[in-house]
Design an enzyme around this catalytic site. Structure first.
Site, PDB file in Angstrom:
ATOM      1  N   GLU A  21       0.839  -1.220   0.000  1.00 28.78           N
ATOM      2  CA  GLU A  21       0.000   0.000   0.000  1.00 28.78           C
ATOM      3  C   GLU A  21       0.860   1.251   0.000  1.00 28.78           C
ATOM      4  O   GLU A  21       2.083   1.185   0.120  1.00 28.78           O
ATOM      5  CB  GLU A  21      -0.866   0.021   1.273  1.00 28.78           C
ATOM      6  CG  GLU A  21      -2.286  -0.454   1.074  1.00 28.78           C
ATOM      7  CD  GLU A  21      -3.132   0.559   0.325  1.00 28.78           C
ATOM      8  OE1 GLU A  21      -2.613   1.622  -0.075  1.00 28.78           O
ATOM      9  OE2 GLU A  21      -4.325   0.278   0.117  1.00 28.78           O
ATOM     10  N   ASN A 106      -5.633   4.153   8.024  1.00 28.20           N
ATOM     11  CA  ASN A 106      -5.532   3.584   6.682  1.00 28.20           C
ATOM     12  C   ASN A 106      -4.893   4.640   5.787  1.00 28.20           C
ATOM     13  O   ASN A 106      -3.910   5.245   6.164  1.00 28.20           O
ATOM     14  CB  ASN A 106      -6.927   3.120   6.231  1.00 28.20           C
ATOM     15  CG  ASN A 106      -6.856   2.148   5.089  1.00 28.20           C
ATOM     16  OD1 ASN A 106      -6.015   1.266   5.091  1.00 28.20           O
ATOM     17  ND2 ASN A 106      -7.700   2.309   4.089  1.00 28.20           N
ATOM     18  N   ASN A 152      -9.970   5.997   2.250  1.00 31.96           N
ATOM     19  CA  ASN A 152      -8.978   5.752   1.205  1.00 31.96           C
ATOM     20  C   ASN A 152      -8.872   6.936   0.258  1.00 31.96           C
ATOM     21  O   ASN A 152      -9.562   7.947   0.377  1.00 31.96           O
ATOM     22  CB  ASN A 152      -9.376   4.493   0.408  1.00 31.96           C
ATOM     23  CG  ASN A 152      -8.677   3.258   0.933  1.00 31.96           C
ATOM     24  OD1 ASN A 152      -7.472   3.276   1.170  1.00 31.96           O
ATOM     25  ND2 ASN A 152      -9.424   2.187   1.118  1.00 31.96           N
ATOM     26  N   ASP A 202      -9.839   1.915  -4.261  1.00 32.29           N
ATOM     27  CA  ASP A 202      -8.960   1.911  -3.094  1.00 32.29           C
ATOM     28  C   ASP A 202      -8.089   3.169  -3.126  1.00 32.29           C
ATOM     29  O   ASP A 202      -8.607   4.274  -2.996  1.00 32.29           O
ATOM     30  CB  ASP A 202      -8.157   0.595  -3.095  1.00 32.29           C
ATOM     31  CG  ASP A 202      -7.430   0.350  -1.800  1.00 32.29           C
ATOM     32  OD1 ASP A 202      -7.244   1.291  -1.025  1.00 32.29           O
ATOM     33  OD2 ASP A 202      -7.013  -0.803  -1.549  1.00 32.29           O
TER      34      ASP A 202
HETATM   35 CA    CA Z   1      -5.915   1.704   0.761  1.00 27.72          CA
END
Ligand code: CA
Length: 297
Positions: A21, A106, A152, A202
């Protein structure tokens, strides 16, 4: 007709993350930085020296941005922190969800003025249990959006007047009016809707034409969208399903780096997508991004 970029998708290093990520191009050091959220690791690779280093922060790490002293600001399990890029030492700045032990940070990124934005999610993915925060230059934290599920995909328009945001299970990219002087956001509306058959949106980045590049979790692709018309312009097919984020890097910001995941894939899935979890690049992809904004220290 949706075109597909003909460029070659290359694996950058022979390593697979569980949940790759958060790619960030570090122009100062000519290296791409990315995360393995679930292994609590920051990866750095220089396409110039070919050196690949891994720093462990010993907790879940959802996002990083560069700081002006050459290190990182990050969203972690514990909260917002500064991280020494060589030792991995964590210096916690704020714990806005200390009272929510089921949540973790996140995705996150710096806005055009260098404030660090990062959102959270419940480890259980419980709906509407998370929030989006803004960390100002003095490390004070403001809650900017509530009742988020999986925060996100942040990006800002080229004129700095719009902020783009993704709450993954909504399958939507929303835009806010953005006040670059104050960090104020208002007037949220949907600008892109991803068909559910193409996976869930995402991570996201923006190119120098103001078009959005979106990673499709479960959708085997990165796609390019016009946030003014809501239309899909093109996509890049990947050999793995769980595509998590993307950013432009390289000397001319025309190499597209893409992170992916292998978490929760079955043995059969992994036979079909042995490179799941890899960092990929399409060199000289025909498009150009913007330099990563650093958090001032
Ligand atoms: Ca993400």
């Amino acid at each position: 007709m949706i075109k597909e970029i003909p460029g070659k998708v290359e694996r950058v290093v022979e390593h697979s993350c569980l949940l790759g990520e958060g790619p960030v191009w570090d122009a100062r050091n000519s290296c791409i930085c990315w995360l393995d959220i679930l292994n609590g690791a920051i990866h750095q690779f220089s396409p110039v020296t070919k050196q690949h280093t891994v720093v462990e922060v010993k907790q879940l790490i959802g996002c990083i941005a560069l700081t002006t002293d050459g290190n990182f600001i990050a969203g972690l399990k514990e909260g917002i922190a500064l991280i020494d890029r060589h030792s991995g030492e964590v210096n916690v700045l704020a714990q806005p969800e200390q009272q929510l032990p089921g949540n973790r940070f996140n995705d996150g990124k710096c806005d055009p003025a260098g404030r660090f934005w990062a959102g959270t999610m419940a480890l259980s993915e419980e709906p509407h249990a998370a929030n989006l925060y803004m960390v100002d230059h003095d490390a004070t934290v403001q809650k900017k959006k509530t009742a988020v599920t999986i925060s996100n995909g942040l990006a800002w328009s080229l004129d700095g007047k719009r902020m783009y945001y993704i709450d993954t299970p909504t399958y939507a990219v929303t835009a806010f009016d953005f006040d670059v002087d104050t960090g104020g956001i208002s007037n949220e509306r949907i600008v892109v809707l991803i068909p559910e058959t193409e996976g869930a949106p995402d991570g996201m980045t923006i190119d120098n034409e103001g078009m959005l590049w979106i990673a499709h979790w479960g959708g085997w692709q990165v796609s390019r969208w016009d946030p003014h018309s809501g239309k899909k312009l093109m996509h890049i097919s990947l050999p793995v399903a769980k595509v998590t984020s993307c950013t432009f890097g390289g000397q001319y910001l025309n190499d597209l780096y893409i992170t992916t995941a292998r978490v929760d894939l079955s043995v059969v899935d992994l036979e079909q997508q042995p490179l799941a979890g890899s960092l990929f690049v399409i060199r000289d992809c025909g498009f150009q991004g913007l330099p990563a904004v650093e958090y001032p220290l």
